[in-house]
Design a protein around this motif. Structure first.
Motif, PDB file in Angstrom:
ATOM      1  N   TYR A 137      12.880  13.403  50.206  1.00 48.93           N
ATOM      2  CA  TYR A 137      12.243  13.991  51.367  1.00 48.93           C
ATOM      3  C   TYR A 137      13.255  14.889  52.053  1.00 48.93           C
ATOM      4  CZ  TYR A 137       9.823  14.419  55.825  1.00 48.93           C
ATOM      5  OH  TYR A 137       9.199  14.915  56.942  1.00 48.93           O
ATOM      6  N   GLY A 138      12.930  16.169  52.190  1.00 50.97           N
ATOM      7  CA  GLY A 138      13.869  17.098  52.805  1.00 50.97           C
ATOM      8  C   GLY A 138      13.197  18.379  53.244  1.00 50.97           C
ATOM      9  N   LEU A 139      14.012  19.263  53.815  1.00 51.35           N
ATOM     10  CA  LEU A 139      13.520  20.554  54.276  1.00 51.35           C
ATOM     11  C   LEU A 139      12.971  21.362  53.115  1.00 51.35           C
ATOM     12  CD1 LEU A 139      16.226  22.033  56.691  1.00 51.35           C
ATOM     13  CD2 LEU A 139      14.150  20.793  57.264  1.00 51.35           C
ATOM     14  N   VAL A 140      11.939  22.122  53.388  1.00 51.64           N
ATOM     15  CA  VAL A 140      11.441  23.106  52.432  1.00 51.64           C
ATOM     16  C   VAL A 140      12.308  24.338  52.624  1.00 51.64           C
ATOM     17  CG1 VAL A 140       9.485  24.534  51.763  1.00 51.64           C
ATOM     18  CG2 VAL A 140       9.109  22.178  52.531  1.00 51.64           C
ATOM     19  N   LEU A 141      13.063  24.705  51.592  1.00 50.52           N
ATOM     20  CA  LEU A 141      13.993  25.829  51.674  1.00 50.52           C
ATOM     21  C   LEU A 141      13.639  26.887  50.641  1.00 50.52           C
ATOM     22  CD1 LEU A 141      17.318  23.806  51.954  1.00 50.52           C
ATOM     23  CD2 LEU A 141      16.107  24.965  53.809  1.00 50.52           C
ATOM     24  N   THR A 142      13.871  28.151  51.004  1.00 48.47           N
ATOM     25  CA  THR A 142      13.693  29.265  50.084  1.00 48.47           C
ATOM     26  C   THR A 142      14.958  30.115  50.102  1.00 48.47           C
ATOM     27  OG1 THR A 142      12.710  30.726  51.736  1.00 48.47           O
ATOM     28  CG2 THR A 142      11.203  29.325  50.492  1.00 48.47           C
ATOM     29  N   GLU A 143      15.082  30.978  49.107  1.00 49.20           N
ATOM     30  CA  GLU A 143      16.264  31.837  49.001  1.00 49.20           C
ATOM     31  C   GLU A 143      16.142  33.118  49.821  1.00 49.20           C
ATOM     32  OE1 GLU A 143      19.187  31.140  47.463  1.00 49.20           O
ATOM     33  OE2 GLU A 143      18.340  29.150  47.177  1.00 49.20           O
ATOM     34  N   SER A 144      14.918  33.468  50.229  1.00 53.76           N
ATOM     35  CA  SER A 144      14.723  34.696  50.986  1.00 53.76           C
ATOM     36  C   SER A 144      13.654  34.470  52.057  1.00 53.76           C
ATOM     37  CB  SER A 144      14.307  35.840  50.058  1.00 53.76           C
ATOM     38  OG  SER A 144      13.103  35.531  49.418  1.00 53.76           O
ATOM     39  N   ALA A 145      13.637  35.383  53.029  1.00 54.60           N
ATOM     40  CA  ALA A 145      12.610  35.297  54.076  1.00 54.60           C
ATOM     41  C   ALA A 145      11.244  35.452  53.425  1.00 54.60           C
ATOM     42  CB  ALA A 145      12.846  36.383  55.119  1.00 54.60           C
ATOM     43  N   SER A 146      10.326  34.596  53.774  1.00 54.53           N
ATOM     44  CA  SER A 146       9.008  34.577  53.139  1.00 54.53           C
ATOM     45  C   SER A 146       7.946  35.097  54.086  1.00 54.53           C
ATOM     46  CB  SER A 146       8.655  33.147  52.733  1.00 54.53           C
ATOM     47  OG  SER A 146       9.612  32.643  51.836  1.00 54.53           O
ATOM     48  N   GLY A 147       6.869  35.597  53.492  1.00 54.98           N
ATOM     49  CA  GLY A 147       5.741  36.099  54.262  1.00 54.98           C
ATOM     50  C   GLY A 147       4.653  35.056  54.412  1.00 54.98           C
ATOM     51  N   PRO A 148       3.517  35.460  54.975  1.00 55.95           N
ATOM     52  CA  PRO A 148       2.412  34.531  55.251  1.00 55.95           C
ATOM     53  C   PRO A 148       1.902  33.789  54.015  1.00 55.95           C
ATOM     54  CG  PRO A 148       2.052  36.610  56.367  1.00 55.95           C
ATOM     55  CD  PRO A 148       3.250  36.800  55.493  1.00 55.95           C
ATOM     56  N   LEU A 149       1.844  34.442  52.861  1.00 53.77           N
ATOM     57  CA  LEU A 149       1.345  33.779  51.658  1.00 53.77           C
ATOM     58  C   LEU A 149       2.253  32.626  51.260  1.00 53.77           C
ATOM     59  CD1 LEU A 149      -0.626  33.528  49.317  1.00 53.77           C
ATOM     60  CD2 LEU A 149       0.749  35.210  48.084  1.00 53.77           C
ATOM     61  N   GLU A 150       3.561  32.862  51.251  1.00 59.07           N
ATOM     62  CA  GLU A 150       4.520  31.814  50.891  1.00 59.07           C
ATOM     63  C   GLU A 150       4.523  30.690  51.918  1.00 59.07           C
ATOM     64  OE1 GLU A 150       5.305  35.079  51.025  1.00 59.07           O
ATOM     65  OE2 GLU A 150       5.629  35.562  48.903  1.00 59.07           O
ATOM     66  N   ILE A 151       4.383  31.049  53.193  1.00 58.24           N
ATOM     67  CA  ILE A 151       4.321  30.032  54.246  1.00 58.24           C
ATOM     68  C   ILE A 151       3.070  29.175  54.063  1.00 58.24           C
ATOM     69  CG2 ILE A 151       4.059  29.647  56.727  1.00 58.24           C
ATOM     70  CD1 ILE A 151       5.850  32.156  57.129  1.00 58.24           C
ATOM     71  N   SER A 152       1.940  29.812  53.777  1.00 57.01           N
ATOM     72  CA  SER A 152       0.693  29.088  53.546  1.00 57.01           C
ATOM     73  C   SER A 152       0.842  28.122  52.371  1.00 57.01           C
ATOM     74  CB  SER A 152      -0.438  30.084  53.284  1.00 57.01           C
ATOM     75  OG  SER A 152      -1.627  29.414  52.992  1.00 57.01           O
ATOM     76  N   GLN A 153       1.473  28.561  51.303  1.00 54.33           N
ATOM     77  CA  GLN A 153       1.687  27.706  50.138  1.00 54.33           C
ATOM     78  C   GLN A 153       2.605  26.538  50.479  1.00 54.33           C
ATOM     79  OE1 GLN A 153       3.102  30.706  47.410  1.00 54.33           O
ATOM     80  NE2 GLN A 153       1.067  31.060  46.564  1.00 54.33           N
ATOM     81  N   ALA A 154       3.651  26.799  51.259  1.00 49.27           N
ATOM     82  CA  ALA A 154       4.575  25.732  51.650  1.00 49.27           C
ATOM     83  C   ALA A 154       3.876  24.699  52.534  1.00 49.27           C
ATOM     84  CB  ALA A 154       5.784  26.327  52.375  1.00 49.27           C
ATOM     85  N   LEU A 155       3.032  25.158  53.448  1.00 49.84           N
ATOM     86  CA  LEU A 155       2.273  24.229  54.299  1.00 49.84           C
ATOM     87  C   LEU A 155       1.350  23.365  53.444  1.00 49.84           C
ATOM     88  CD1 LEU A 155       1.362  26.541  57.318  1.00 49.84           C
ATOM     89  CD2 LEU A 155       3.032  24.680  57.294  1.00 49.84           C
ATOM     90  N   ALA A 156       0.701  23.974  52.458  1.00 51.15           N
ATOM     91  CA  ALA A 156      -0.201  23.223  51.574  1.00 51.15           C
ATOM     92  C   ALA A 156       0.588  22.177  50.791  1.00 51.15           C
ATOM     93  CB  ALA A 156      -0.927  24.172  50.630  1.00 51.15           C
ATOM     94  N   GLU A 157       1.769  22.537  50.289  1.00 50.82           N
ATOM     95  CA  GLU A 157       2.603  21.578  49.559  1.00 50.82           C
ATOM     96  C   GLU A 157       3.008  20.409  50.444  1.00 50.82           C
ATOM     97  OE1 GLU A 157       5.985  22.913  47.287  1.00 50.82           O
ATOM     98  OE2 GLU A 157       4.919  24.745  46.745  1.00 50.82           O
ATOM     99  N   ALA A 158       3.198  20.688  51.728  1.00 46.84           N
ATOM    100  CA  ALA A 158       3.591  19.647  52.669  1.00 46.84           C
ATOM    101  C   ALA A 158       2.385  18.846  53.165  1.00 46.84           C
ATOM    102  CB  ALA A 158       4.332  20.262  53.852  1.00 46.84           C
TER     103      ALA A 158
END
Length: 103
Positions: A27-48
């Motif tokens: 269990y940890g922070l959702v991290l990415t290598e670059s600044a993400s846009g709305p689509l990536e944020i939406s996908q990360a929220l769904a994964e969480a």
């Protein structure tokens, strides 16, 4: 530097159960290598497990937050691999508490 996702109204950092390179759950922070846009944020929220109709599900309230490697590691340490904990970034300080909804 890694990017986390921050919920603007609360300062909550997005975290969830994930798999490391050895396929072990943690269990940890959702991290990415670059600044993400709305689509990536939406996908990360769904994964969480955060649905669009959840109080924290509005994609427009989330944005990428650049962290140092040290800050990302410290946030994960403060989460203690415990899904009951929530990490926050407020006034440049990372903290974590046990969620009031669990227990």
């Amino acid at each position: 530097m890694p990017y986390a996702f921050i919920h603007a109204p609360t300062g909550t950092l997005l975290s969830c159960v994930q798999r490391n390179g050895y396929k072990l759950a943690y269990y940890g922070l959702v991290l990415t290598e670059s600044a993400s846009g709305p689509l990536e944020i939406s996908q990360a929220l769904a994964e969480a497990g955060i649905a669009p109709d959840d109080p924290a599900g509005d994609v427009t309230e989330w944005s990428p937050l650049e962290l140092t490697e040290h800050e990302a590691k410290m946030a994960n340490v403060k989460l203690r691999n415990d899904p009951r904990r929530v990490a926050y970034y407020r006034d440049g300080v990372i903290s974590a508490t046990e969620s009031a909804g669990n227990g």
